[in-house]
Structures are given as structure tokens and as C-alpha cells.
Design a protein around this motif. Structure first.
Motif, mmCIF file in Angstrom:
data_model
loop_
_atom_site.group_PDB
_atom_site.id
_atom_site.type_symbol
_atom_site.label_atom_id
_atom_site.label_comp_id
_atom_site.label_asym_id
_atom_site.label_seq_id
_atom_site.Cartn_x
_atom_site.Cartn_y
_atom_site.Cartn_z
ATOM 1 N N ALA A 196 75.751 88.724 94.480
ATOM 2 C CA ALA A 196 77.203 87.569 94.252
ATOM 3 C C ALA A 196 77.393 87.304 95.487
ATOM 4 O O ALA A 196 78.984 86.836 96.133
ATOM 5 C CB ALA A 196 78.035 89.366 94.265
ATOM 6 N N GLU A 225 79.106 77.506 95.060
ATOM 7 C CA GLU A 225 80.149 77.590 96.093
ATOM 8 C C GLU A 225 80.073 76.717 96.895
ATOM 9 O O GLU A 225 78.399 76.202 96.887
ATOM 10 C CB GLU A 225 79.505 79.300 96.552
ATOM 11 N N SER A 267 83.742 82.253 90.943
ATOM 12 C CA SER A 267 82.767 84.389 89.615
ATOM 13 C C SER A 267 83.449 83.479 88.677
ATOM 14 O O SER A 267 84.238 83.814 88.039
ATOM 15 C CB SER A 267 83.346 84.992 90.283
ATOM 16 N N ASP A 312 82.454 84.004 98.109
ATOM 17 C CA ASP A 312 81.102 84.820 97.685
ATOM 18 C C ASP A 312 81.373 85.788 96.872
ATOM 19 O O ASP A 312 81.681 86.302 95.898
ATOM 20 C CB ASP A 312 80.026 84.769 97.346
ATOM 21 N N ALA A 313 81.527 87.007 98.204
ATOM 22 C CA ALA A 313 81.981 88.525 97.849
ATOM 23 C C ALA A 313 83.467 88.781 97.472
ATOM 24 O O ALA A 313 83.767 89.528 96.387
ATOM 25 C CB ALA A 313 81.777 88.798 99.162
ATOM 26 N N THR A 316 83.376 87.939 93.615
ATOM 27 C CA THR A 316 83.400 88.608 92.641
ATOM 28 C C THR A 316 84.036 89.890 92.719
ATOM 29 O O THR A 316 84.279 90.255 91.430
ATOM 30 C CB THR A 316 81.757 89.025 93.009
HETATM 31 MG MG MG Z 1 80.340 85.941 94.225
#
Ligand code: MG
Ligand code: AMP
Length: 398
Positions: A196, A225, A267, A312-313, A316
Motif C-alpha cells: 500500500a 501513483e 486506491s 499512497d498510504a 489506502t
Molecule cells: Mg496506497
């Protein structure tokens, strides 16, 4: 202030025959130098490098006017290698992988990892803490019980297996020692899964490598991404880079204009999923109940001015939290997350299949804002699609 900005007239100098000759030589030399630099600064053709890495597609776009003295081909090699290096270290398979070595370790055994893996694990733990467990980089044992192959699953994993896996998930069961960058499991059978967050980190590493090589304009994208440098050079004037959010259920794209020097991560529930008894389950698992997400937000896009890894984090994390908890989380974290200009776009599929778009941002007064609208998707014509194929657009979405 420097002289040239002072607006004062420079002292007049008389031109002698000698200075005229010198000026001519200088002009000629300058011309040659400028044309040499032109050749060095702009390749005849840019490069669009596509390859498969981290179980997904990656694209590196180096336009002809990239601004570096290094050739576009070589720059693409450098950026590709940066992403491949992240994959070598963080892949769940492979001999050199830090993740494989850590996942093979018994509880209590210290495993030294590379500075890159350390950075990503620490960022994963930060999101785990911030989200009170919704983001969990140890989701591995649960994820392995499901197959996200976009097909119909005939059976649900056995309750025993789910219970056993859930006991082996929990980022609070990682011990770490900053000195030496050591990691250790508090329980046997745990598995690190950086899926993730590692793609975003790979993008950051590639962008950093390009920047170090003097690149002014470029786009790097790994599995949805994206991060950009500078602008998209044009025949007349450069224009900002744009990105796109895919329609999660049909055709078309939401264009996010001007993502120059920003990161965008999405996501979505449409890339990896399975269907069980008519319901779609996506590859993100809610660690709090051990079940893959279903009927939640169809996609979350995060625009971040500095870090594709954080984007990205967060994408998610917000997928797990969903609409209401996600909005609450954003409101509570707004100052920390948004003071540097983070924006979030959530897409939610309604029972009548209409798609709602929710935009979260900080307005110019520093206030957290939330705006709901009906999502509108642009369908590009053949010309725009061709443009896309040539990689001139950073339009994407996982
Ligand atoms: Mg992610
Ligand atoms: P992304 O596409 O960036 O949202 O990442 C999805 C991937 O992250 C999955 O394929 C898993 O490998 C991993 N993952 C699944 N659920 C979680 C979770 N709750 N927290 C962190 N990683 C997760």
C-alpha cells in the motif's frame, strides 16, 4: 538588490575597435555555446518507458525538453533502476528482499534492513498509529487467504484460518531499533506487506534520481501513483501536467489539472478484487474485522505536494476508513495533513449507480472544506487518446 534589477542606467562605455572584435568573438562563441547547450538540454525525442514492476505497470515520461545534460534514454534507465531497486528490497518474493528476510525470521530475531526499507516501514507504522489500525503493513497473513483475481470466488476462507491469520496481523507487534535499523517480530508467523506504500516510495525515489541529474520536466507513474517535475513542454508554451481519475464503473476520466511538482495516488476497488455471492471485495482489507472492503468508497485519490509515499498510504487508509470515518479522520488530522496543501477526492457509487464525488481540502483561509457533487467524467476523443498513448499525459488511476 543586484544591479540588473536596480533600473539604473549602466555607465556608458565607448566601443573601441578592440572591444568590437572581442564582442564579435564573444557573440560567435556564445552562439556556438548556446547551440551546444541546446543540444545537451533537449533531446530530439523524449522517452516514454513502460515496464512491469511491483506486480503492475510503470511509466516514465522524459520529454525532449527535460533540462538535463544526460540523455533522455539514460535518464529513463536511471529512474527505472531506482524503482527496480525499491522492488528488489521490498518485494514479498526474491532473494535480496528485506521483506522476504524479515518474513522468514522467527519472533525475537533482529533483522537489519536497508535505509529505504526502514523509511517505508517507519512511514507505514506512522499511518498505522494515525489511523488507529486502519492502515496496517502487516496485513500479509489475512491477504494470503483471498485471491483477488477479478473472478467469482466459490468459497469464503475457513473461519479457523481467518481467526488464526487475524492473530498474526498487527503492526504494534513489530519491535524496532533505530540504531542499526533493526526490525523484529513479537509473534511468529507474521508477514510484512508494503503493497500500500512501496509504489509511492518507488515513484519518489525515481523522481529524486531524476532531480539529482538536473531534470526539470518529467513524470513517473507506478500502478496509478504519479509524481511530476516541472511542466509539460509544448510547441509554443509549456503547460502544467495533468492527471486523471478513472471512472470506477464505466468510461471516462475526471481530469485533475495542474499537478506540476505534486504527487497523486489513487486506491480503487476496480483493479484487484473478487466477487463472492454477487458482492465485490477489493484487495484492501479492514484489519479491524479481517474482511476485504466491499460497498465502500469506489476510489480515493490523494494529491500531495511533497510525497507520493504519503499520498499512497493516505489513499489506502481512507479507503479502509470509508466516507464517514474518513471525513472525521481528515477533519481531525487536517492541520497536520493539509497545512502543506494535501487534497482528497473520494468517489462513491450510489445504489442507482450514480457516482458521487467528495472533495476535501483546506481553503485559502486555512479552513477544512468538504464539497459533494455528482462526478462528471470526460470521454476523450481519438486525438486525446493518441496523446495519452504517447505518454504526454500523466492521466492515470489504479
Ligand atoms: Mg496506497
Ligand atoms: P493500494 O493499492 O495502495 O491501496 O494498496 C493495496 C495493497 O495494500 C493490497 O494489495 C495489500 O497488499 C495492502 N493492504 C491491504 N489492506 C491493507 C491495509 N489495511 N493497510 C495497509 N496495507 C494494506
Amino acid at each position: 538588490m543586484p544591479d540588473k534589477y536596480s533600473g539604473e542606467k549602466p555607465a556608458r562605455r565607448t566601443l573601441t575597435a578592440g572591444t568590437i572584435v572581442l564582442a564579435l568573438i564573444a557573440a560567435a562563441f556564445g552562439y556556438v555555446l548556446a547551440s551546444r547547450l541546446d543540444g545537451l538540454m533537449a533531446d530530439k525525442n523524449g522517452v516514454v518507458r513502460r515496464f512491469f514492476v511491483m506486480n503492475t505497470e510503470a511509466t516514465i515520461t522524459i520529454p525532449a525538453e527535460h533540462g538535463s545534460r544526460v540523455s533522455a534514454e539514460k535518464l529513463a534507465d536511471i529512474a527505472e533502476e531506482a524503482i527496480r531497486e525499491v522492488n528488489r528490497l521490498m518485494s514479498p518474493v526474491g532473494e535480496d528482499s528485506d521483506v522476504v528476510r524479515f518474513n522468514q525470521a522467527e519472533s525475537g530475531q533482529w533483522v537489519a534492513v536497508s535505509p529505504s526499507t526502514w523509511t517505508v516501514v517507519m512511514e507505514g507504522l506512522r499511518w498505522h498509529r494515525l489511523s488507529e489500525g486502519a492502515f496496517d503493513p502487516t496485513i500479509g497473513p489475512l491477504k494470503r487467504l483471498f485471491t483477488f483475481d477479478r473472478r467469482e470466488a466459490l468459497a469464503w476462507p475457513a473461519a479457523e484460518d481467518l481467526k488464526d491469520a487475524a492473530l498474526r496481523v498487527g503492526a504494534d507487534k513489530i519491535d524496532f531499533e533505530r540504531e542499526g535499523m533493526l526490525l523484529s517480530w513479537k509473534r511468529d508467523g507474521m508477514k510484512l506487506d508494503l503493497g500500500a506504500i512501496a509504489k509511492g516510495y518507488g515513484v519518489d525515489c525515481a523522481i529524486e534520481a531524476l532531480r539529482k541529474n538536473g531534470v526539470a520536466n518529467a513524470v513517473v507513474e507506478v500502478g496509478g501513483e504519479v509524481r511530476t517535475l516541472g511542466q509539460k513542454p509544448g510547441q509554443i508554451l509549456p503547460t502544467p501536467w495533468n492527471a486523471g481519475i478513472m471512472n470506477p464503473r464505466g468510461e471516462g476520466t475526471i481530469v485533475i489539472s495542474n499537478i506540476s511538482d505534486k504527487a497523486v495516488a489513487t486506491s480503487g476497488d476496480y483493479a484487484s478484487y473478487f466477487i463472492y455471492q454477487g458482492e465485490r471485495y477489493e484487495h484492501i482489507i479492514d484489519p479491524r474485522n479481517g474482511v476485504p472492503l466491499s460497498q465502500g468508497v469506489a476510489s480515493v485519490t490523494v494529491i500531495h505536494p511533497e510525497s507520493c509515499m504519503s499520498a499512497d498510504a493516505l489513499a489506502t487508509t481512507l479507503s479502509v476508513l470509508g466516507k464517514d470515518e474518513g471525513a472525521q479522520f481528515l477533519r481531525e488530522q487536517a492541520l497536520g495533513l493539509f497545512n502543506n496543501g494535501v487534497q482528497v477526492i473520494m468517489l462513491i457509487v450510489q445504489p442507482d449507480d450514480a457516482i458521487t464525488r467528495i472533495d476535501y481540502a483546506i481553503d485559502s483561509q486555512g479552513e477544512f472544506t468538504e464539497k459533494e457533487s455528482v462526478a462528471e467524467f470526460l470521454i476523450f476523443g481519438a486525438a486525446a487518446q493518441q496523446d495519452d498513448k504517447e505518454g504526454e499525459n500523466a492521466a492515470d488511476g489504479e
